[in-house]
Scaffold this motif. Structure first.
Motif, PDB file in Angstrom:
ATOM      1  N   LEU A 116      -3.198 -24.351  -4.662  1.00 42.61           N
ATOM      2  CA  LEU A 116      -4.602 -24.073  -4.389  1.00 42.61           C
ATOM      3  C   LEU A 116      -4.711 -22.715  -3.702  1.00 42.61           C
ATOM      4  O   LEU A 116      -3.919 -22.400  -2.810  1.00 42.61           O
ATOM      5  N   PRO A 117      -5.691 -21.893  -4.079  1.00 42.65           N
ATOM      6  CA  PRO A 117      -5.870 -20.606  -3.405  1.00 42.65           C
ATOM      7  C   PRO A 117      -6.487 -20.809  -2.026  1.00 42.65           C
ATOM      8  O   PRO A 117      -7.072 -21.872  -1.748  1.00 42.65           O
ATOM      9  N   PRO A 118      -6.373 -19.831  -1.136  1.00 42.39           N
ATOM     10  CA  PRO A 118      -6.949 -19.983   0.201  1.00 42.39           C
ATOM     11  C   PRO A 118      -8.437 -20.357   0.198  1.00 42.39           C
ATOM     12  O   PRO A 118      -8.892 -21.108   1.059  1.00 42.39           O
ATOM     13  N   CYS A 119      -9.197 -19.841  -0.787  1.00 41.09           N
ATOM     14  CA  CYS A 119     -10.636 -20.126  -0.801  1.00 41.09           C
ATOM     15  C   CYS A 119     -10.935 -21.586  -1.124  1.00 41.09           C
ATOM     16  O   CYS A 119     -12.092 -22.018  -0.999  1.00 41.09           O
ATOM     17  N   ALA A 120      -9.928 -22.368  -1.525  1.00 42.17           N
ATOM     18  CA  ALA A 120     -10.134 -23.807  -1.688  1.00 42.17           C
ATOM     19  C   ALA A 120     -10.224 -24.502  -0.337  1.00 42.17           C
ATOM     20  O   ALA A 120     -10.694 -25.639  -0.246  1.00 42.17           O
ATOM     21  N   PHE A 121      -9.787 -23.815   0.718  1.00 38.59           N
ATOM     22  CA  PHE A 121      -9.780 -24.394   2.061  1.00 38.59           C
ATOM     23  C   PHE A 121     -10.863 -23.823   2.975  1.00 38.59           C
ATOM     24  O   PHE A 121     -11.259 -24.461   3.943  1.00 38.59           O
ATOM     25  N   ALA A 122     -11.320 -22.599   2.704  1.00 39.06           N
ATOM     26  CA  ALA A 122     -12.386 -21.986   3.499  1.00 39.06           C
ATOM     27  C   ALA A 122     -13.150 -21.015   2.616  1.00 39.06           C
ATOM     28  O   ALA A 122     -12.549 -20.234   1.869  1.00 39.06           O
ATOM     29  N   ASP A 123     -14.473 -21.065   2.699  1.00 41.40           N
ATOM     30  CA  ASP A 123     -15.326 -20.237   1.848  1.00 41.40           C
ATOM     31  C   ASP A 123     -15.236 -18.754   2.172  1.00 41.40           C
ATOM     32  O   ASP A 123     -15.740 -17.930   1.410  1.00 41.40           O
ATOM     33  N   HIS A 124     -14.601 -18.391   3.278  1.00 39.70           N
ATOM     34  CA  HIS A 124     -14.632 -17.003   3.748  1.00 39.70           C
ATOM     35  C   HIS A 124     -13.488 -16.157   3.212  1.00 39.70           C
ATOM     36  O   HIS A 124     -13.377 -14.985   3.552  1.00 39.70           O
ATOM     37  N   PHE A 125     -12.643 -16.740   2.368  1.00 43.40           N
ATOM     38  CA  PHE A 125     -11.599 -15.947   1.720  1.00 43.40           C
ATOM     39  C   PHE A 125     -12.177 -15.247   0.486  1.00 43.40           C
ATOM     40  O   PHE A 125     -13.182 -15.692  -0.083  1.00 43.40           O
ATOM     41  N   ILE A 126     -11.532 -14.179   0.059  1.00 41.03           N
ATOM     42  CA  ILE A 126     -12.038 -13.386  -1.062  1.00 41.03           C
ATOM     43  C   ILE A 126     -11.050 -13.432  -2.234  1.00 41.03           C
ATOM     44  O   ILE A 126     -10.730 -12.412  -2.843  1.00 41.03           O
ATOM     45  N   CYS A 127     -10.564 -14.612  -2.561  1.00 37.45           N
ATOM     46  CA  CYS A 127      -9.557 -14.761  -3.609  1.00 37.45           C
ATOM     47  C   CYS A 127     -10.049 -14.190  -4.936  1.00 37.45           C
ATOM     48  O   CYS A 127     -11.210 -14.381  -5.316  1.00 37.45           O
ATOM     49  N   PRO A 128      -9.162 -13.515  -5.675  1.00 34.61           N
ATOM     50  CA  PRO A 128      -9.548 -13.032  -7.001  1.00 34.61           C
ATOM     51  C   PRO A 128      -9.587 -14.170  -8.011  1.00 34.61           C
ATOM     52  O   PRO A 128      -8.771 -15.088  -7.963  1.00 34.61           O
ATOM     53  N   PHE A 129     -10.538 -14.105  -8.941  1.00 35.24           N
ATOM     54  CA  PHE A 129     -10.574 -15.047 -10.051  1.00 35.24           C
ATOM     55  C   PHE A 129      -9.512 -14.639 -11.084  1.00 35.24           C
ATOM     56  O   PHE A 129      -9.016 -13.515 -11.052  1.00 35.24           O
ATOM     57  N   PRO A 130      -9.152 -15.537 -12.005  1.00 43.32           N
ATOM     58  CA  PRO A 130      -8.158 -15.183 -13.022  1.00 43.32           C
ATOM     59  C   PRO A 130      -8.602 -13.987 -13.856  1.00 43.32           C
ATOM     60  O   PRO A 130      -9.775 -13.894 -14.239  1.00 43.32           O
ATOM     61  N   PRO A 131      -7.682 -13.073 -14.147  1.00 42.08           N
ATOM     62  CA  PRO A 131      -8.029 -11.947 -15.016  1.00 42.08           C
ATOM     63  C   PRO A 131      -8.213 -12.437 -16.447  1.00 42.08           C
ATOM     64  O   PRO A 131      -7.764 -13.538 -16.801  1.00 42.08           O
ATOM     65  N   PRO A 132      -8.851 -11.647 -17.306  1.00 41.56           N
ATOM     66  CA  PRO A 132      -9.013 -12.047 -18.707  1.00 41.56           C
ATOM     67  C   PRO A 132      -7.655 -12.380 -19.337  1.00 41.56           C
ATOM     68  O   PRO A 132      -6.678 -11.656 -19.172  1.00 41.56           O
ATOM     69  N   GLY A 133      -7.601 -13.505 -20.036  1.00 39.37           N
ATOM     70  CA  GLY A 133      -6.356 -13.932 -20.663  1.00 39.37           C
ATOM     71  C   GLY A 133      -5.554 -14.917 -19.854  1.00 39.37           C
ATOM     72  O   GLY A 133      -4.578 -15.485 -20.366  1.00 39.37           O
ATOM     73  N   ASN A 134      -5.926 -15.156 -18.592  1.00 34.77           N
ATOM     74  CA  ASN A 134      -5.152 -16.065 -17.738  1.00 34.77           C
ATOM     75  C   ASN A 134      -5.779 -17.445 -17.623  1.00 34.77           C
ATOM     76  O   ASN A 134      -5.572 -18.151 -16.635  1.00 34.77           O
ATOM     77  N   THR A 135      -6.542 -17.844 -18.628  1.00 33.67           N
ATOM     78  CA  THR A 135      -7.057 -19.206 -18.676  1.00 33.67           C
ATOM     79  C   THR A 135      -6.338 -19.936 -19.801  1.00 33.67           C
ATOM     80  O   THR A 135      -6.493 -19.599 -20.982  1.00 33.67           O
ATOM     81  N   LEU A 136      -5.504 -20.905 -19.435  1.00 34.58           N
ATOM     82  CA  LEU A 136      -4.721 -21.655 -20.410  1.00 34.58           C
ATOM     83  C   LEU A 136      -5.603 -22.686 -21.109  1.00 34.58           C
ATOM     84  O   LEU A 136      -6.463 -23.320 -20.482  1.00 34.58           O
ATOM     85  N   SER A 137      -5.354 -22.871 -22.390  1.00 35.38           N
ATOM     86  CA  SER A 137      -6.162 -23.815 -23.171  1.00 35.38           C
ATOM     87  C   SER A 137      -5.734 -25.267 -22.946  1.00 35.38           C
ATOM     88  O   SER A 137      -6.459 -26.189 -23.319  1.00 35.38           O
ATOM     89  N   VAL A 138      -4.567 -25.456 -22.337  1.00 31.97           N
ATOM     90  CA  VAL A 138      -4.052 -26.805 -22.107  1.00 31.97           C
ATOM     91  C   VAL A 138      -4.440 -27.297 -20.714  1.00 31.97           C
ATOM     92  O   VAL A 138      -4.841 -26.519 -19.850  1.00 31.97           O
TER      93      VAL A 138
END
Length: 271
Positions: free
Chosen positions: A237-259
């Motif tokens: 889990l990224p840090p922002c899953a634990f506190a809303d004040h983190f600025i975690c990056p979202f997955p870049p294009p192509g990093n979403t697995l279909s499975v």
């Protein structure tokens, strides 16, 4: 991925190692200065007067440094000593509990991103830390441990991606890992950490449903021939899953697995 087949030789030791890893992760998350303790990320550009609500002192930018001014009444310490006057600060790079500035049990951490300065407030008595109960995670399954290949780029690249706070920032990428899952080849773009290990931000078919909206993966450094182990049991889990004040990056294009990656950490559980 089906989980009803016999597990391979060495499964018990690997499962025990994963259990120990999961327990250590939970302890780190729940620690006094773990991600649950972050109560605010205050960008100085939002406070031109230098006064951050509920954060003592006056904070202002000065080129590649941040200047903190405070009186004894503010109750701040710098480098472990009571502070009054003015001090020049750079971004904190070490563990949270080693930040230069503190207010009682709180740690005030200086942050710099793309030329902008912020002060983060870590409070061991945060509501999120008091409410936390567990990190939901799927038990270890050896079939989520996959052989992969790291393919470095000719030169590092930076892509712009949205962050958890809604701001678009650069994400550095140094190559990609290729692996097969369910008979299909998949690719994840990765960054290379200073110690040679890899870091991927990814989503999959469970994201936003049975798991958090995205997760991190941190494979160990590849071998000289580029071979690397992709262990999805250790999806984080990224840090922002634990506190809303983190600025975690979202997955870049192509990093979403279909499975559906039904492995690793899935969600935060509160009481």
């Amino acid at each position: 991925m089906s989980t009803d087949a016999p597990q391979p030789h060495g499964f018990e030791q690997a499962a025990q190692d994963w259990k120990h890893w999961h327990e250590e992760r939970t302890a780190t998350v729940a620690g006094p200065y773990g991600p649950l303790s972050l109560t605010g990320t205050h960008w100085l550009s939002d406070y031109p007067e230098g006064h951050i609500p509920e954060v003592p002192g006056q904070w202002r930018e000065d080129g590649d440094e941040l200047v903190l001014s405070a009186s004894a009444a503010d109750g701040l310490t710098v480098d472990g000593e009571p502070f009054a006057g003015q001090v020049r600060l750079t971004a904190d790079r070490g563990p949270i509990d080693e930040s230069r500035v503190a207010h009682g049990g709180r740690r005030l951490v200086v942050l710099s991103r793309e030329g902008l300065w912020a002060v983060r407030d870590f409070d061991p008595d945060s509501p999120a830390r008091r409410a936390f109960r567990a990190v939901e995670a799927t038990p270890y399954d050896a079939r989520w441990v996959l052989p992969g290949t790291f393919r470095p780029y000719d030169s590092a690249r930076t892509v712009r991606v949205e962050n958890a706070d809604g701001v678009e920032r650069g994400l550095g990428l140094a190559g990609e890992i290729v692996f097969e899952l369910g008979g299909t080849e998949h690719t994840l773009q990765v960054a290379v950490e200073p110690d040679g290990s890899l870091w991927a931000v990814f989503a999959d078919a469970t994201s936003g449903n049975s798991s958090y909206r995205f997760r991190f993966l941190r494979p160990a450094a590849p071998a000289e021939d580029g071979s690397v182990t992709v262990d999805l049991n250790r999806a984080l889990l990224p840090p922002c899953a634990f506190a809303d004040h983190f600025i975690c990056p979202f997955p870049p294009p192509g990093n979403t697995l279909s499975v559906a990656v039904e492995a690793g950490e899935r969600n935060r559980v509160d009481s």
